[in-house]
Design an enzyme around this catalytic site. Structure first.
Site, mmCIF file in Angstrom:
data_model
loop_
_atom_site.group_PDB
_atom_site.id
_atom_site.type_symbol
_atom_site.label_atom_id
_atom_site.label_comp_id
_atom_site.label_asym_id
_atom_site.label_seq_id
_atom_site.Cartn_x
_atom_site.Cartn_y
_atom_site.Cartn_z
ATOM 1 N N CYS A 287 19.841 -0.925 -7.311
ATOM 2 C CA CYS A 287 21.094 -1.617 -7.631
ATOM 3 C C CYS A 287 22.092 -0.649 -8.278
ATOM 4 O O CYS A 287 21.766 -0.010 -9.282
ATOM 5 C CB CYS A 287 20.784 -2.773 -8.581
ATOM 6 S SG CYS A 287 22.273 -3.564 -9.181
ATOM 7 N N TYR B 262 5.036 -31.438 -20.107
ATOM 8 C CA TYR B 262 6.203 -30.622 -19.768
ATOM 9 C C TYR B 262 6.249 -30.563 -18.233
ATOM 10 O O TYR B 262 6.222 -29.497 -17.629
ATOM 11 C CB TYR B 262 6.118 -29.218 -20.371
ATOM 12 C CG TYR B 262 5.897 -29.183 -21.861
ATOM 13 C CD1 TYR B 262 6.975 -29.225 -22.726
ATOM 14 C CD2 TYR B 262 4.617 -29.113 -22.401
ATOM 15 C CE1 TYR B 262 6.777 -29.187 -24.110
ATOM 16 C CE2 TYR B 262 4.407 -29.085 -23.773
ATOM 17 C CZ TYR B 262 5.498 -29.120 -24.614
ATOM 18 O OH TYR B 262 5.291 -29.078 -25.971
ATOM 19 N N GLU C 246 7.603 -35.790 -19.569
ATOM 20 C CA GLU C 246 8.748 -34.890 -19.415
ATOM 21 C C GLU C 246 9.957 -35.492 -20.133
ATOM 22 O O GLU C 246 10.163 -36.695 -20.131
ATOM 23 C CB GLU C 246 9.034 -34.706 -17.911
ATOM 24 C CG GLU C 246 10.383 -34.152 -17.535
ATOM 25 C CD GLU C 246 10.669 -32.743 -18.060
ATOM 26 O OE1 GLU C 246 9.767 -31.892 -18.040
ATOM 27 O OE2 GLU C 246 11.800 -32.519 -18.508
ATOM 28 N N CYS D 33 5.497 -18.850 -19.752
ATOM 29 C CA CYS D 33 6.456 -17.819 -19.326
ATOM 30 C C CYS D 33 6.799 -16.909 -20.498
ATOM 31 O O CYS D 33 7.778 -16.169 -20.437
ATOM 32 C CB CYS D 33 7.705 -18.457 -18.728
ATOM 33 S SG CYS D 33 8.543 -19.562 -19.866
#
Ligand SMILES: C[S@@+](CC[C@H](N)C(=O)[O-])C[C@H]1O[C@@H](n2cnc3c(N)ncnc32)[C@H](O)[C@@H]1O
Length: 427
Positions: free
Chosen positions: A71, A291, A312, A384
């Site tokens: 990039c 979640y 959720e 994550c």
């Protein structure tokens, strides 16, 4: 401060965000774009008491893992941090981060060696991008500030998203649209569909219909334009539909502007496959999908178990989950809308497996007591963020849970983000 060219620095390590770490007379210096073992020249741009931040001037001795970033705006744009690292080394770095976090923060005594699931495609994998606007400049924020760095094409995005961005930039330049704060493009990888989501301040100088016609001419896969509301006000469809179809596992979901979905469509399938394998191997009958988003995990697992309870917070995601379950004829999945740490008490006692897939901040601390009370046998933690995964595992260990398996699933090539799946079994 006055910027200062430093004497030669040798890079010893990588920080959690992929920056090289060197020392000068015991003083720690972070230098983005450098690799362990390299000798570099750098310019000090920030001097704090315990560490400094410098910018790379020249690589004097390169690591064998260095490569030329494809990039052209890589050194400025804040979107990627690892393009200068060959892909296999990126995965090694992430594995190391995961393990270090679990030993240091998670106080793990012994860990299974993680199974590594590298991405099939290290480029063009993202199904969602939020572009920032500054006047006619369209791009992502810089590494150092909130200055927008424009780019021609982003190497992490599919052709359709890059094309929509280019068309939008053209409309801003021609003043057909007034500039605002940001817009988001969501692209389906299974269907030829994209959705454009504008922030509330972007206004047209012609009718929205005309704007849509121009955009559609260049972007035939565009199915809708949605505009967010100001503050907490609801947004609105301004043209076409506000949902795109995406096949996830065995079912096709319709995703709205605010529903969470994993940004790497191909690697999401790896997560789903691993969750299914665990549930089948352990013979789980009653599972919790906490979640849950639109219930992508729960809906895909429902046919293998007796009962799924999905929890959720997002109204839009729960509505989509219920709709999908109904269309799929699944009558053994229930959706509960609300905060996991509150709603979980209402779920039945006999859950033998709970999937946790929290945002980056990890799980709410009140959850652990509820998990203990409900005597949950197995936990599949999809994370994550290794730091919050490790913090939460440190809470689960005194309750008798041990990590049985660990999977690294690289969802975010070229960036420092680490996705993993840990299976924890109770005593
Ligand atoms: C990482 S996403 C996972 C979604 C889903 N498992 C998937 O793969 O599509 C985290 C989800 O947790 C939801 N969420 C955040 N905080 C929550 C809370 N306290 N209680 C319930 N859901 C929450 C978010 O709306 C989001 O949908």
């Amino acid at each position: 401060m006055v910027e200062e060219i430093l004497p030669e620095v040798i890079i010893k390590d990588l920080g959690h965000d992929g920056r090289g770490v060197g020392k000068l007379s015991g003083y720690t210096i972070f230098i983005p774009g450098t690799l362990p073992g390299e000798r570099v020249r750098a310019r000090l741009v920030k001097k704090k008491k315990r560490f400094g931040e410098a910018l790379l001037e020249e690589v004097l001795e390169a690591s064998p893992h260095r490569r030329k970033p494809p990039c052209p705006v890589y050194s400025e744009c804040g979107g990627c941090q690892l393009q200068h690292m060959d892909y296999s080394f990126q995965v090694e770095f992430k594995q190391d981060r995961l393990i270090q976090a679990l030993y240091r923060i998670g106080e793990a005594q012994k860990l299974p060696s993680p199974r590594i699931n590298p991405a099939g495609n290290e480029w063009k994998y993202r199904n969602k991008a939020t572009y920032h606007l500054q006047g006619n400049h369209v791009g992502f924020f810089s590494r150092q500030s909130r200055r927008v760095i424009p780019h021609e094409e982003c190497a992490l995005l599919p052709v359709a998203a890059n094309r929509i961005k280019k068309s939008l930039a053209g409309l801003l330049k021609q003043k057909i649209l007034s500039s605002g704060k940001n817009f988001t493009v969501r692209t389906s990888f299974s269907h030829q569909q994209s959705l454009l989501i504008l922030d509330e301040s972007i206004k047209p100088r012609v009718s929205w219909e005309k704007v849509a016609t121009i955009l559609r001419k260049e972007n035939p896969e565009l199915v809708g334009i949605y505009q967010q509301g100001k503050g907490k006000k609801p947004g609105r469809e301004i043209w076409g539909k506000s949902r795109i179809k995406e096949k996830m596992g065995d079912y096709t979901f319709e995703l709205g502007p605010a529903t969470f979905f994993q940004v790497n469509s191909e690697q999401r399938e790896v997560l789903l496959k691993r969750a299914k394998q665990i549930v089948l191997e352990l013979g789980c009958r009653n599972i919790g999908d906490l979640y849950a988003g639109a219930g992508v995990f729960g809906i895909n697992l429902a046919k293998y178990v007796d009962r799924v309870m999905a929890v959720e917070i997002s109204r839009e995601a729960v509505a989509e989950g219920k709709r999908r379950a109904q269309l799929a004829g699944l009558d053994n999945i229930e959706f509960h809308r609300g905060e996991v740490e509150k709603v979980f008490t209402k779920l039945p006692r006999e859950l033998d497996c709970v999937l946790l897939d929290p945002p980056r901040e990890g799980c709410h601390p009140n959850l652990w007591q509820l998990i203990e009370e409900k005597k949950v046998k197995n936990i599949v933690y999809i994370s994550c963020n290794p730091a919050t995964l490790a913090r939460d595992i440190a809470e689960l260990q005194p309750l008798g849970y041990r990590i049985e398996t660990l999977d690294l699933v690289d969802m975010f090539p070229q960036t420092y983000h680490v996705e993993s799946v840990a299976l924890l079994e109770g005593k």
